[in-house]
Design a protein around this motif. Structure first.
Motif, PDB file in Angstrom:
ATOM      1  N   LEU A  37       0.855  -1.185   0.000  1.00 29.21           N
ATOM      2  CA  LEU A  37       0.000   0.000   0.000  1.00 29.21           C
ATOM      3  C   LEU A  37       0.891   1.234   0.000  1.00 29.21           C
ATOM      4  CD1 LEU A  37      -2.607  -0.989   2.751  1.00 29.21           C
ATOM      5  CD2 LEU A  37      -3.054  -0.825   0.298  1.00 29.21           C
ATOM      6  N   ILE A  38       0.534   2.228  -0.815  1.00 27.23           N
ATOM      7  CA  ILE A  38       1.267   3.490  -0.849  1.00 27.23           C
ATOM      8  C   ILE A  38       0.263   4.631  -0.697  1.00 27.23           C
ATOM      9  CG2 ILE A  38       2.806   4.983  -2.173  1.00 27.23           C
ATOM     10  CD1 ILE A  38       3.735   2.477  -3.686  1.00 27.23           C
ATOM     11  N   PHE A  39       0.537   5.530   0.251  1.00 27.67           N
ATOM     12  CA  PHE A  39      -0.307   6.707   0.474  1.00 27.67           C
ATOM     13  C   PHE A  39       0.586   7.938   0.453  1.00 27.67           C
ATOM     14  CE2 PHE A  39      -1.588   3.142   3.158  1.00 27.67           C
ATOM     15  CZ  PHE A  39      -2.912   2.941   2.816  1.00 27.67           C
ATOM     16  N   ASN A  40       0.056   9.047  -0.003  1.00 29.09           N
ATOM     17  CA  ASN A  40       0.817  10.291   0.144  1.00 29.09           C
ATOM     18  C   ASN A  40      -0.091  11.441   0.558  1.00 29.09           C
ATOM     19  OD1 ASN A  40      -0.405  11.412  -2.146  1.00 29.09           O
ATOM     20  ND2 ASN A  40       1.323  10.959  -3.498  1.00 29.09           N
ATOM     21  N   SER A  41       0.538  12.536   0.938  1.00 28.54           N
ATOM     22  CA  SER A  41      -0.190  13.683   1.479  1.00 28.54           C
ATOM     23  C   SER A  41      -0.953  14.460   0.417  1.00 28.54           C
ATOM     24  CB  SER A  41       0.784  14.617   2.208  1.00 28.54           C
ATOM     25  OG  SER A  41       1.856  14.971   1.357  1.00 28.54           O
ATOM     26  N   GLU A  42      -0.820  14.054  -0.849  1.00 26.48           N
ATOM     27  CA  GLU A  42      -1.609  14.668  -1.917  1.00 26.48           C
ATOM     28  C   GLU A  42      -2.919  13.916  -2.137  1.00 26.48           C
ATOM     29  OE1 GLU A  42       0.967  14.755  -5.283  1.00 26.48           O
ATOM     30  OE2 GLU A  42       2.162  16.427  -4.510  1.00 26.48           O
ATOM     31  N   GLY A  43      -3.133  12.871  -1.321  1.00 25.35           N
ATOM     32  CA  GLY A  43      -4.399  12.144  -1.400  1.00 25.35           C
ATOM     33  C   GLY A  43      -4.369  10.916  -2.283  1.00 25.35           C
ATOM     34  N   LEU A  44      -3.181  10.528  -2.750  1.00 20.52           N
ATOM     35  CA  LEU A  44      -3.083   9.374  -3.638  1.00 20.52           C
ATOM     36  C   LEU A  44      -2.945   8.084  -2.833  1.00 20.52           C
ATOM     37  CD1 LEU A  44      -2.678   8.208  -6.542  1.00 20.52           C
ATOM     38  CD2 LEU A  44      -0.222   8.564  -6.182  1.00 20.52           C
ATOM     39  N   MET A  45      -3.655   7.036  -3.260  1.00 26.26           N
ATOM     40  CA  MET A  45      -3.515   5.715  -2.663  1.00 26.26           C
ATOM     41  C   MET A  45      -3.364   4.690  -3.783  1.00 26.26           C
ATOM     42  SD  MET A  45      -6.064   3.502  -0.166  1.00 26.26           S
ATOM     43  CE  MET A  45      -7.369   3.334  -1.387  1.00 26.26           C
ATOM     44  N   VAL A  46      -2.337   3.837  -3.673  1.00 23.80           N
ATOM     45  CA  VAL A  46      -2.077   2.814  -4.675  1.00 23.80           C
ATOM     46  C   VAL A  46      -1.866   1.479  -3.976  1.00 23.80           C
ATOM     47  CG1 VAL A  46      -0.519   2.042  -6.515  1.00 23.80           C
ATOM     48  CG2 VAL A  46      -0.979   4.468  -6.229  1.00 23.80           C
ATOM     49  N   LYS A  47      -2.462   0.427  -4.537  1.00 22.63           N
ATOM     50  CA  LYS A  47      -2.279  -0.922  -4.010  1.00 22.63           C
ATOM     51  C   LYS A  47      -1.525  -1.766  -5.040  1.00 22.63           C
ATOM     52  CE  LYS A  47      -6.696  -0.948  -1.490  1.00 22.63           C
ATOM     53  NZ  LYS A  47      -8.015  -1.628  -1.353  1.00 22.63           N
ATOM     54  N   ASP A  48      -0.744  -2.711  -4.529  1.00 20.08           N
ATOM     55  CA  ASP A  48      -0.050  -3.633  -5.424  1.00 20.08           C
ATOM     56  C   ASP A  48      -0.013  -5.009  -4.777  1.00 20.08           C
ATOM     57  OD1 ASP A  48       1.285  -4.585  -7.613  1.00 20.08           O
ATOM     58  OD2 ASP A  48       3.229  -3.721  -7.096  1.00 20.08           O
ATOM     59  N   PHE A  49      -0.131  -6.037  -5.606  1.00 22.94           N
ATOM     60  CA  PHE A  49      -0.082  -7.427  -5.160  1.00 22.94           C
ATOM     61  C   PHE A  49       0.958  -8.117  -6.027  1.00 22.94           C
ATOM     62  CE2 PHE A  49      -1.733 -11.867  -5.522  1.00 22.94           C
ATOM     63  CZ  PHE A  49      -1.608 -12.223  -4.186  1.00 22.94           C
ATOM     64  N   ARG A  50       2.058  -8.544  -5.409  1.00 22.29           N
ATOM     65  CA  ARG A  50       3.173  -9.103  -6.169  1.00 22.29           C
ATOM     66  C   ARG A  50       3.419 -10.550  -5.757  1.00 22.29           C
ATOM     67  NH1 ARG A  50       7.537  -4.183  -5.165  1.00 22.29           N
ATOM     68  NH2 ARG A  50       6.269  -2.494  -6.057  1.00 22.29           N
ATOM     69  N   VAL A  51       3.532 -11.401  -6.751  1.00 26.08           N
ATOM     70  CA  VAL A  51       3.843 -12.809  -6.502  1.00 26.08           C
ATOM     71  C   VAL A  51       5.076 -13.173  -7.319  1.00 26.08           C
ATOM     72  CG1 VAL A  51       3.010 -15.184  -6.637  1.00 26.08           C
ATOM     73  CG2 VAL A  51       1.410 -13.330  -6.119  1.00 26.08           C
TER      74      VAL A  51
END
Length: 206
Positions: A136-150
């Motif tokens: 999970l990645i969040f930043n103070s500009e309001g962006l949220m990104v999820k990643d699932f790595r295998v």
């Protein structure tokens, strides 16, 4: 401010000289905090996800930039917007749901194939490894990104011997796939390739 959260579960089985050398599984968890001031970047990491602890780390990072004005607004709520990226890799068999014993048959096949090719094969070692990461990645500009790595990887080493001379060769294929990677893997072919290479170098006479 950017927060990077990762939880990774890894599992592996190592087979050496016709016996299981190691069989292990574990989970790593951590949070990275990055603050960017122009061209300067400050970083901290922790495995404690307590909110108060994270705020203290962010506050400590902000103080490393002595000429920066207070830019962290306590109590300010930011509405996160998730940005979705299409996955480039399809996973059909989650390795977390597959027992470690399924890997052992693959490793035994690699060992048996290599040893059957020549009496000069002195040692064979093989390993099957997989990892699953939730990010999970969040930043103070309001962006949220999820990643699932295998990730899955098979590796083997073959040692050929002639008198006191020892020569080793190996193969190490891998892919961003689940357990289906191991099921579709031509283990015998990789074992033969590694063995042929070791025998060829042993007979090279240099």
């Amino acid at each position: 401010v950017e927060l990077f959260v990762e939880e990774t579960r890894g599992a592996s089985v190592a087979y050496n000289n016709r016996k299981v050398e190691t069989a292990s599984a574990g989970t790593d968890y951590g949070i990275g905090i990055r603050m960017i001031y122009g061209t300067e970047v400050f970083y901290a990491n922790t495995s404690n996800d307590d909110e108060e602890h994270l705020l203290q780390l962010i506050e400590a990072l902000s103080k490393t930039k002595s000429d920066t004005k207070a830019s962290i607004q306590a109590g300010k709520v930011i509405q996160l917007q998730e940005k979705v990226f299409p996955s480039l890799h399809t996973v059909t068999l989650d390795p977390r749901k597959i027992g470690q014993e399924k890997k052992l048959s693959i490793l035994k096949l690699a060992d048996e194939t290599a040893r059957a090719m020549s009496p000069k094969i002195a040692q064979v070692s093989a390993r099957a490894f997989d990892s699953v990461s939730n990010i999970l990645i969040f930043n103070s500009e309001g962006l949220m990104v999820k990643d699932f790595r295998v990730l899955s990887r098979f590796s083997m080493s073959v040692t050929a011997q002639d008198g006191v001379e020892l020569i080793s060769a190996g193969e190490s294929p891998g892919a961003q796939r689940g357990f289906e990677f191991f099921e579709s893997l031509d283990v015998a072919s990789y074992a033969k390739t590694a063995t042929e290479r070791a025998l060829l170098m042993l007979s090279a006479g240099y």
